[in-house]
Design an enzyme around this catalytic site. Structure first.
Site, PDB file in Angstrom:
ATOM      1  CG  HIS A 110      -0.508   0.054   2.566  1.00  0.00           C
ATOM      2  ND1 HIS A 110      -0.122   1.157   3.043  1.00  0.00           N
ATOM      3  CD2 HIS A 110      -0.309  -1.057   3.330  1.00  0.00           C
ATOM      4  CE1 HIS A 110       0.258   0.811   4.476  1.00  0.00           C
ATOM      5  NE2 HIS A 110       0.124  -0.411   4.878  1.00  0.00           N
ATOM      6  CG  ASP A 147       2.450  -0.058   7.979  1.00  0.00           C
ATOM      7  OD1 ASP A 147       2.084  -0.355   6.892  1.00  0.00           O
ATOM      8  OD2 ASP A 147       1.814   0.509   8.804  1.00  0.00           O
ATOM      9  CG  HIS A 187       0.432   2.938  12.494  1.00  0.00           C
ATOM     10  ND1 HIS A 187      -0.882   2.212  12.781  1.00  0.00           N
ATOM     11  CD2 HIS A 187       0.710   2.178  11.378  1.00  0.00           C
ATOM     12  CE1 HIS A 187      -1.225   1.662  11.880  1.00  0.00           C
ATOM     13  NE2 HIS A 187      -0.568   1.362  10.970  1.00  0.00           N
ATOM     14  CD  GLU A 237      -3.423  -1.430   5.227  1.00  0.00           C
ATOM     15  OE1 GLU A 237      -3.719  -2.269   6.303  1.00  0.00           O
ATOM     16  OE2 GLU A 237      -2.733  -0.367   5.663  1.00  0.00           O
ATOM     17  CD  GLU A 238      -1.495   2.250   7.586  1.00  0.00           C
ATOM     18  OE1 GLU A 238      -2.206   1.750   8.521  1.00  0.00           O
ATOM     19  OE2 GLU A 238      -0.345   1.845   7.451  1.00  0.00           O
ATOM     20  CG  ASP A 278       0.901  -3.897   4.991  1.00  0.00           C
ATOM     21  OD1 ASP A 278       1.709  -3.065   5.587  1.00  0.00           O
ATOM     22  OD2 ASP A 278      -0.108  -3.814   5.136  1.00  0.00           O
TER      23      ASP A 278
END
Length: 472
Positions: free
Chosen positions: A284, A296, A428, A330-331, A358
């Site tokens: 992503h 990520d 994140h 995606e997130e 991922d």
């Protein structure tokens, strides 16, 4: 004259190399793939640009659109048969000014702590929110306390990741519900706000964001939700044990704006024998905004691009059509994956295999597969090919959020499984940055993905037997 001779010579070289590869064993082809990835890789340079020239790529942001244009141009430079953008509407949530928070044990004594708004949260009132705190670990504890004990207070969800689980994604799955649904649950009991312990195995000062949801709750009933660093979660819990009447203050100015148009980025090498059978590899393109999204999922994006590049450089002419798909959103919505699957179904496209990266750019350990017994038996027959590269993990399990919507009764989905022990240190958070990605580990992951794609392209998938109903 030289300008004409060079491309012709290059074309004959690739043809010759492709002929030679057809006669080679699978072991030799994999050796070529790994050697090419480690001596002539491009993934690290691509990631450097995504991370350091563009940065965090939150859906709907200017950086996300810069990433779309950059990756599209790089795929075009590779000389693929097709490159295109697939439009998709995505949510646009903005963080606003940097969040601020403190613990007040006695009036006038303020201890600053590290927080960040969770993705999708509403803002606090303009002057911030200050209230007493109720600490819980589960939704069951929350329900047991009830409205009388919670109303007007800030609920502090303090359930840590379980440290004794070797598979850290299992540990993540065991506590991420408090981040995703904590505000929705606390609002049922008229809480004023929510603070959630960062989903992170390490004790540090970095708050970790991530998506949260209010479900179908009316806007006027929604309460602000933020993550607190693990060090500060420990501190808050200890102070609450001594003083249950302390106050917590936080301020955030995030907001949800109308949806905007973005794109999935798609490139294809058309198959030479079975062009209507598709093998997909992807990651992503969007990321959270605190770091630069290197692990990520910048790593998965550049590894997926590299798969098609390595196939071409290694002289492999695929039988089936190979697609790289760089999914958007995606997130905080999975809109890109949903759109791609809808379009694939509408066009009657047969995706026999889809692979997602991922889980960070760390050392590859293997794959997890969603496959029937017959296909899984074929997959296990390839396991020995990967052992010289210390790739031992071949298990049934999940694949990836973006390829998940493509699952059918007959196809195979897979997820690259790198070593996960450090992944959630960065996930994140502001330290998901380029300097924390190791070039060699990233390239080994790209080679490993390419090797698996090569095998699925060469051998296809196996027909699964359907169980016959038992007749009385």
């Amino acid at each position: 004259m030289n300008t004409l001779i060079k491309p012709i010579a290059s074309m004959f070289f690739l043809f010759y190399l492709g002929f030679e590869l057809q006669a080679q064993t699978d072991e030799k082809v994999l050796e070529t793939i790994y050697k090419t990835a480690l001596t002539n890789g491009q993934s690290y340079q691509w990631l450097d640009h995504l991370s350091n020239k563009i940065g965090g790529r939150l859906s709907g942001s200017e950086n996300a659109e810069l990433a779309v244009q950059y990756t599209k141009s790089e795929l075009e430079e590779m000389g693929l048969d097709k490159v295109w953008l697939q439009p998709v509407m995505v949510p646009k949530w903005v963080r606003g000014l940097q969040e601020y928070a403190y613990i007040e044990s006695v009036p006038g004594e303020q201890m600053a702590v590290n927080i960040c708004a969770l993705g999708g949260s509403v803002a606090t009132p303009g002057n911030g929110l200050k209230a007493a705190v109720v600490e819980v670990k589960t939704f069951e504890e929350l329900a047991a306390l009830g409205t009388e004990a919670i109303q007007g207070k800030i609920v502090f969800f303090n359930r840590p990741m379980q440290p004794d689980l070797i598979q850290t994604f299992d540990s993540y799955g065991g506590c991420v519900d408090q981040r995703y649904a904590g505000a929705m649950e606390a609002a049922k009991y008229k809480a004023a706000g929510v603070i959630v312990r960062s989903v992170n195995l390490r004790l540090d000062d970095y708050p970790h964001t991530g998506s949260m949801s209010y479900g179908d709750m009316p806007v006027e009933q929604r309460i602000p939700s933020a993550a607190i660093s693990t060090n500060d979660a420990e501190k808050l819990s200890a102070l609450l044990a001594d003083n249950p009447n302390l106050q917590f203050y936080f301020k955030q100015s995030c907001q949800q704006l109308p949806d905007v148009q973005s794109y999935n980025v798609i490139g294809e090498i058309t198959g030479s024998e079975f062009p209507n059978e598709f093998i997909l590899v992807g990651g992503h393109l969007d990321s959270w905004d605190l770091g630069d999204g290197a692990h990520d999922d910048g790593a998965g994006v550049v590894q997926s691009m590299e798969v098609l590049r390595l196939m071409k450089l290694s002289g492999i002419k695929p039988k089936r059509s190979l697609r790289v798909v760089l999914f958007m959103n995606e997130e905080n919505g999975l809109r890109g994956a949903t759109k791609y699957a809808e379009e694939a179904k509408r066009n009657g496209e047969n995706h026999i295999f889809a692979l997602e990266s991922d889980a960070g750019g760390f050392t590859p350990r293997g794959f997890s597969f969603q496959a029937g017994d017959n296909n899984y038996a074929q997959i296990l027959s390839w396991q020995s090919l990967f052992k010289p590269y210390l790739i031992h993990y071949f298990e049934k399990g999940g694949s990836g959020a973006d390829v998940g919507p493509l699952k059918s009764d007959t196809n195979v989905l897979a997820g690259l499984r790198p070593d996960s022990q450090r992944y959630f240190d960065h996930h994140h958070a502001a330290i998901d940055t380029f300097e924390h990605v190791n070039k060699r580990e990233l390239e080994l992951g790209a080679a490993t993905m390419t090797a698996l794609v090569y095998l699925f392209d060469k051998y296809g998938i196996v027909k699964e037997e359907r169980l016959k109903p038992v007749m009385d």
